[in-house]
Design an enzyme around this catalytic site. Sequence first.
Site, PDB file in Angstrom:
ATOM      1  N   HIS A 181       0.940  -1.251   0.016  1.00 63.39           N
ATOM      2  CA  HIS A 181      -0.074  -0.013   0.023  1.00 63.39           C
ATOM      3  C   HIS A 181       0.930   1.482  -0.023  1.00 63.39           C
ATOM      4  O   HIS A 181       2.016   1.561   0.650  1.00 63.39           O
ATOM      5  CB  HIS A 181      -0.795  -0.074   1.275  1.00 63.39           C
ATOM      6  CG  HIS A 181      -2.220   1.035   1.235  1.00 63.39           C
ATOM      7  ND1 HIS A 181      -1.803   2.112   1.344  1.00 63.39           N
ATOM      8  CD2 HIS A 181      -3.329   0.947   0.729  1.00 63.39           C
ATOM      9  CE1 HIS A 181      -2.928   3.099   1.167  1.00 63.39           C
ATOM     10  NE2 HIS A 181      -3.940   2.103   0.972  1.00 63.39           N
ATOM     11  N   GLU A 183      -4.410   2.122  -7.345  1.00 63.33           N
ATOM     12  CA  GLU A 183      -4.725   3.014  -6.258  1.00 63.33           C
ATOM     13  C   GLU A 183      -3.817   4.396  -6.578  1.00 63.33           C
ATOM     14  O   GLU A 183      -2.622   4.452  -6.127  1.00 63.33           O
ATOM     15  CB  GLU A 183      -4.106   2.515  -4.892  1.00 63.33           C
ATOM     16  CG  GLU A 183      -4.949   1.213  -4.435  1.00 63.33           C
ATOM     17  CD  GLU A 183      -5.404   1.600  -3.079  1.00 63.33           C
ATOM     18  OE1 GLU A 183      -6.537   1.348  -2.723  1.00 63.33           O
ATOM     19  OE2 GLU A 183      -4.572   1.848  -2.239  1.00 63.33           O
TER      20      GLU A 183
HETATM   21  P1  PGA Z   1     -10.042   5.927   0.816  1.00 57.90           P
HETATM   22  O1  PGA Z   1      -8.804   4.546   0.972  1.00 57.90           O
HETATM   23  O2  PGA Z   1     -10.859   4.973   0.411  1.00 57.90           O
HETATM   24  O3  PGA Z   1      -9.918   6.207   2.285  1.00 57.90           O
HETATM   25  O4  PGA Z   1      -9.407   6.664  -0.377  1.00 57.90           O
HETATM   26  C1  PGA Z   1      -8.371   3.731  -0.005  1.00 57.90           C
HETATM   27  C2  PGA Z   1      -7.108   3.018   0.225  1.00 57.90           C
HETATM   28  O5  PGA Z   1      -6.207   3.698   0.703  1.00 57.90           O
HETATM   29  O6  PGA Z   1      -6.994   1.787   0.086  1.00 57.90           O
END
Ligand code: PGA
Length: 229
Positions: free
Chosen positions: A95, A152
């Site tokens: 992540h 992401e």
């Molecule tokens: P968020 O986070 O939905 O709060 O943007 C997503 C993530 O970091 O996986």
Amino acid sequence: MTKYIVANWKSNKTIADAQQWLESYSKLIGTGGVKHVKVIVAPAFHLLSVFAQVPANMMSLGVQDVSPFAAGAYTGEVTASLLQGLAVKYAVVGHSERRRHFGETYAQVAQKVDQCLQNDITPIVCVDKAYIDQQAAALSKEHLDKCIVAYEPLAAIGSGWSEDVGTVKEIEKHIQDVFGEVPVIYGGSVDPADVLDYTLVSAGVLVGSASLKVESFVEMVKKVEVALT
Ligand code: PGA
């Protein structure tokens, strides 16, 4: 095609909070559970035992990270092998918050993927478009198509801005060109208003903030479940 909705709780919720969330989730979803959506909840490690007995038709269990190492003298680390008995089937790895705050490298993410796969845990590898190729290159070739990949975009995480759906589709193609025919999910400020847009063009979503409130999480699950019925 399975559609995933993955809840990433990050560093939130006490045991009492999690118990309350789970009780409400079970009531709101109902005893029939979920048939068309693969719901995965990834709480922090101290909450795993709260979820250990949840029936598989309600959700599967994930973690937000694993150690790059096998069990041994690594103070503070939770290894994939130590998760045995807790029904953990998935692990988010790489992540961007771990890359940014903990200096995680492509090579370490590759070690984590290896540890997951050795322990029957499916890795959910997070990437942004700038380093899809580098992250894929760091992984063992035979591991590539055993991953779920989460696209992401950094700018979309926790910001309220989410990526254009057409761009998600293009990035999915790029990811599948390098990883193989893997499920690609989208993460970044997904909420009940746009969850369908993303699940219809991809294999699902990774949800942070909007997964913390049980009502908004269940609303997302139900919207996708109904759309797939
Ligand atoms: P968020 O986070 O939905 O709060 O943007 C997503 C993530 O970091 O996986």
